[in-house]
Design an enzyme around this catalytic site. Structure first.
Site, PDB file in Angstrom:
ATOM      1  N   GLY A 104       0.880  -1.311  -0.154  1.00 40.99           N
ATOM      2  CA  GLY A 104      -0.053  -0.045   0.031  1.00 40.99           C
ATOM      3  C   GLY A 104       0.872   1.367  -0.067  1.00 40.99           C
ATOM      4  O   GLY A 104       0.189   2.289   0.137  1.00 40.99           O
ATOM      5  N   GLU A 135       4.764  -5.893   1.944  1.00 46.59           N
ATOM      6  CA  GLU A 135       4.550  -6.345   0.515  1.00 46.59           C
ATOM      7  C   GLU A 135       4.203  -5.210  -0.412  1.00 46.59           C
ATOM      8  O   GLU A 135       3.249  -4.949  -1.019  1.00 46.59           O
ATOM      9  CB  GLU A 135       3.219  -7.250   0.499  1.00 46.59           C
ATOM     10  N   GLY A 141       3.986  -3.279  -3.826  1.00 49.71           N
ATOM     11  CA  GLY A 141       3.638  -3.770  -5.269  1.00 49.71           C
ATOM     12  C   GLY A 141       3.982  -2.435  -6.213  1.00 49.71           C
ATOM     13  O   GLY A 141       5.038  -2.206  -6.902  1.00 49.71           O
ATOM     14  N   ARG A 142       3.092  -1.479  -5.993  1.00 49.36           N
ATOM     15  CA  ARG A 142       3.164  -0.163  -6.766  1.00 49.36           C
ATOM     16  C   ARG A 142       4.504   0.598  -6.434  1.00 49.36           C
ATOM     17  O   ARG A 142       5.161   1.209  -7.454  1.00 49.36           O
ATOM     18  CB  ARG A 142       2.099   0.708  -6.306  1.00 49.36           C
ATOM     19  N   ARG A 182      -7.090   2.941 -15.005  1.00 53.40           N
ATOM     20  CA  ARG A 182      -7.245   3.610 -13.434  1.00 53.40           C
ATOM     21  C   ARG A 182      -7.902   5.172 -13.699  1.00 53.40           C
ATOM     22  O   ARG A 182      -8.352   5.109 -12.582  1.00 53.40           O
ATOM     23  CB  ARG A 182      -5.637   3.720 -13.019  1.00 53.40           C
ATOM     24  N   CYS A 199     -14.624   3.216 -27.113  1.00 53.68           N
ATOM     25  CA  CYS A 199     -15.911   3.965 -27.246  1.00 53.68           C
ATOM     26  C   CYS A 199     -16.795   4.075 -26.104  1.00 53.68           C
ATOM     27  O   CYS A 199     -17.707   3.371 -25.520  1.00 53.68           O
ATOM     28  CB  CYS A 199     -16.863   3.060 -28.230  1.00 53.68           C
ATOM     29  N   TYR A 251      -0.494  -1.705 -11.962  1.00 51.32           N
ATOM     30  CA  TYR A 251      -1.927  -1.961 -12.337  1.00 51.32           C
ATOM     31  C   TYR A 251      -2.145  -1.318 -13.628  1.00 51.32           C
ATOM     32  O   TYR A 251      -3.395  -0.662 -13.854  1.00 51.32           O
ATOM     33  CB  TYR A 251      -2.422  -1.274 -10.941  1.00 51.32           C
TER      34      TYR A 251
HETATM   35  N1  LLP Z   1      -0.751  -7.123  -0.367  1.00 49.17           N
HETATM   36  C1  LLP Z   1      -1.878  -7.319  -0.514  1.00 49.17           C
HETATM   37  C2  LLP Z   1      -2.572  -8.388   0.327  1.00 49.17           C
HETATM   38  C3  LLP Z   1      -2.621  -6.619  -1.380  1.00 49.17           C
HETATM   39  O1  LLP Z   1      -3.920  -6.775  -1.726  1.00 49.17           O
HETATM   40  C4  LLP Z   1      -2.045  -5.694  -2.113  1.00 49.17           C
HETATM   41  C5  LLP Z   1      -2.675  -4.797  -3.111  1.00 49.17           C
HETATM   42  C6  LLP Z   1      -0.597  -5.243  -2.127  1.00 49.17           C
HETATM   43  C7  LLP Z   1      -0.002  -6.124  -0.999  1.00 49.17           C
HETATM   44  C8  LLP Z   1       0.195  -4.350  -2.950  1.00 49.17           C
HETATM   45  O2  LLP Z   1      -0.271  -3.043  -2.575  1.00 49.17           O
HETATM   46  P1  LLP Z   1       0.447  -1.879  -3.260  1.00 49.17           P
HETATM   47  O3  LLP Z   1       1.833  -1.728  -2.763  1.00 49.17           O
HETATM   48  O4  LLP Z   1       0.744  -2.112  -4.661  1.00 49.17           O
HETATM   49  O5  LLP Z   1      -0.422  -0.754  -3.104  1.00 49.17           O
HETATM   50  N2  LLP Z   1      -5.737  -1.758  -8.710  1.00 49.17           N
HETATM   51  C9  LLP Z   1      -5.566  -0.894  -7.556  1.00 49.17           C
HETATM   52  C10 LLP Z   1      -4.708  -1.210  -6.480  1.00 49.17           C
HETATM   53  C11 LLP Z   1      -5.194  -2.599  -5.804  1.00 49.17           C
HETATM   54  C12 LLP Z   1      -4.462  -3.205  -4.754  1.00 49.17           C
HETATM   55  C13 LLP Z   1      -5.025  -4.250  -4.398  1.00 49.17           C
HETATM   56  N3  LLP Z   1      -4.143  -5.008  -3.349  1.00 49.17           N
HETATM   57  C14 LLP Z   1      -4.922   0.339  -8.280  1.00 49.17           C
HETATM   58  O6  LLP Z   1      -4.800   0.555  -9.473  1.00 49.17           O
HETATM   59  O7  LLP Z   1      -4.790   1.534  -7.849  1.00 49.17           O
END
Ligand code: LLP
Length: 438
Positions: free
Chosen positions: A248, A290, A292-293, A330, A361, A390
């Site tokens: 997150g 964890e 991701g982004r 997004r 469209c 994403y």
């Molecule tokens: N761990 C778990 C259990 C998660 O559900 C997620 C993201 C992450 C880690 C990684 O989160 P990050 O560090 O990437 O924020 N599609 C949305 C984001 C959905 C995130 C879902 N879970 C977007 O485009 O903003």
């Protein structure tokens, strides 16, 4: 326009990423094109490891594959020594096919199917993050019948509502994810895991949401989780060896966002963890996060070619590109904002207000609304920044648009890591029943 990662402007006033000229990339690989900056991905991985290991004795950084996962990406994550979070059979299969070490895989998801659970146990994934009571029963039965002792984390919804878009909030009580602390849901789950012969209780997991820059939400979640760990120790006499605080970690998209360094997260979070450990007199668990982004977001750039331009005098000037919500949903989903530039003319020039729209469209297919750019002509290349997370992973074939290619750039080399889909790919699973063939 502030450039980041390996981006620079070359002598022809073209945008260069990883030593590759974007106009050349467009010629060689076509548009729309996802460009991933390998060096920046690696720096982001290292930055996270460094920041957390500096302030805490035992850490593990788990990359959340949902942000961007391909077999090449799994190789990069493996070589950086990170673990991997997967949430589906497809992500698990990607990691497995890339030869990613299965003992470093964490399997998440709120509705793992029996087939996915079987697959995870057969592949020997390191840890399964259990999400709800029926999954817990299914996992226990499957692991018992396979004679496997599976390590698990129990996912808890810690009762924290993070300040982010409601679609990407996950830690509040009314969430589809995890066992709530409320009314002992999580407590009963831990007790149930401890009673199982086939499951080994490793610790707790929580994830409060995504694109969060207000660190206090992570700190509150950590405190709540350790309060719960203290209760587990006292009432169940079990240690919590792992505390996984999820992902997150927010990144900079536009000037509305705060720029966050990994330290801006690691320092307050680990301080809160240490304070809570002292308060509850608990042994320090291994701490996991964890991201991701944060690992891939700013390392990705999408390159589009401009087609038509439509000016509605005194109303709006639309500039249309050859992609849109199919490669980046997004903005339409979360009102996400981005920065963009003209990649083939990076010289400074007078700007005008335009709206960059996609070719789908749908009126909601707007990539950037009201941005200031030098006058754009048909054929120009537009680079939209920070699309690494994403975008590819959420891309669709809406309007039967083939999905773009992904190219990995580094030190002047550009390697295709995902081929562009062809029209044949678009119809590859279509079947015409015999009776319609006449
Ligand atoms: N761990 C778990 C259990 C998660 O559900 C997620 C993201 C992450 C880690 C990684 O989160 P990050 O560090 O990437 O924020 N599609 C949305 C984001 C959905 C995130 C879902 N879970 C977007 O485009 O903003």
């Amino acid at each position: 326009m502030k450039l980041h990662g390996t981006m620079r402007i070359n002598s022809q006033s073209h945008l260069e990423i990883g030593g590759c000229d974007c106009t050349e990339l467009a010629k060689d690989f076509g548009t729309p094109l996802y460009i991933m900056d390998e060096q920046l991905i690696r720096e982001n991985c290292r930055g996270f490891v460094r920041a957390f290991s500096r302030c805490y004795p035992s850490i593990e950084i788990v990359y959340a594959g949902k942000a961007f996962l391909t077999t090449a990406m799994a190789k990069i994550i493996e070589s950086e020594g990170l673990s991997l979070d997967v949430v589906s059979g497809g992500e698990l299969y990607t990691a497995y096919s890339a030869g990613f070490p299965m003992d470093r895989v964490y399997f998440h998801g709120n509705n793992k199917t029996p087939e996915e659970i079987n697959m995870a146990l057969e592949y020997g994934v390191g840890c399964i993050v259990v999400d709800n009571p029926s999954e817990l029963e299914m996992l226990d039965n499957t692991a018992s019948s396979m004679g496997v002792r599976q390590k698990v984390l129990v996912r808890v919804s810690p009762g924290v509502a993070a300040n982010t878009h409601q679609y990407i909030q996950t830690g509040q009580l009314d969430s589809k994810f995890g066992f709530p602390l409320y009314r002992d849901g999580a407590f009963r789950a831990v007790k149930r895991v401890l009673a199982s012969k086939a499951l080994a209780f490793e610790g707790l997991h929580c994830h409060i949401g995504s694109q969060i820059t207000d660190v206090s939400a992570f700190c509150t979640a950590a405190e709540n989780m350790l309060g719960f760990a203290a209760r587990i120790r006292t009432e169940l006499e079990a240690p919590v060896n792992v505390l996984n605080l999820g992902g997150g970690f927010g990144i900079y998209y536009t000037k509305e966002d705060r720029r966050m360094l990994p330290e801006d997260f690691s320092e307050p979070i680990t301080s809160s963890v240490k304070e809570a450990l002292a308060r509850y007199n608990l042994a320090a668990p291994k701490l996991m996060v964890e991201p991701g982004r944060y690992i891939v977001g700013d390392a990705g750039t999408t390159l589009y070619k401009v087609g038509s331009v439509k000016d509605i005098p005194e109303v709006r000037k639309y500039v249309f590109v050859d992609g849109g919500m199919a490669d980046n949903p997004r903005p339409a989903l979360y009102h996400a904002r981005y920065r963009a530039t003209i990649a083939n003319r990076m010289e400074k020039a007078e700007g005008e207000k335009i709206t960059l729209a996609g070719k789908c469209c749908e009126s909601g297919d707007i990539l950037l609304r009201d941005i200031i750019l030098p006058e754009i002509k048909s054929g120009d290349l537009i680079a939209v920044f920070s699309t690494g997370a994403y975008n590819y992973s959420m891309a669709s074939n809406y309007n039967r648009l083939p999905k773009p290619a992904v190219v990995l750039v580094s030190d002047g080399k550009a390697d295709l890591i995902v081929k562009r889909e062809s029209y044949q790919d678009v119809i590859r699973n279509d079947i015409i029943p015999e009776r319609l063939k006449k």
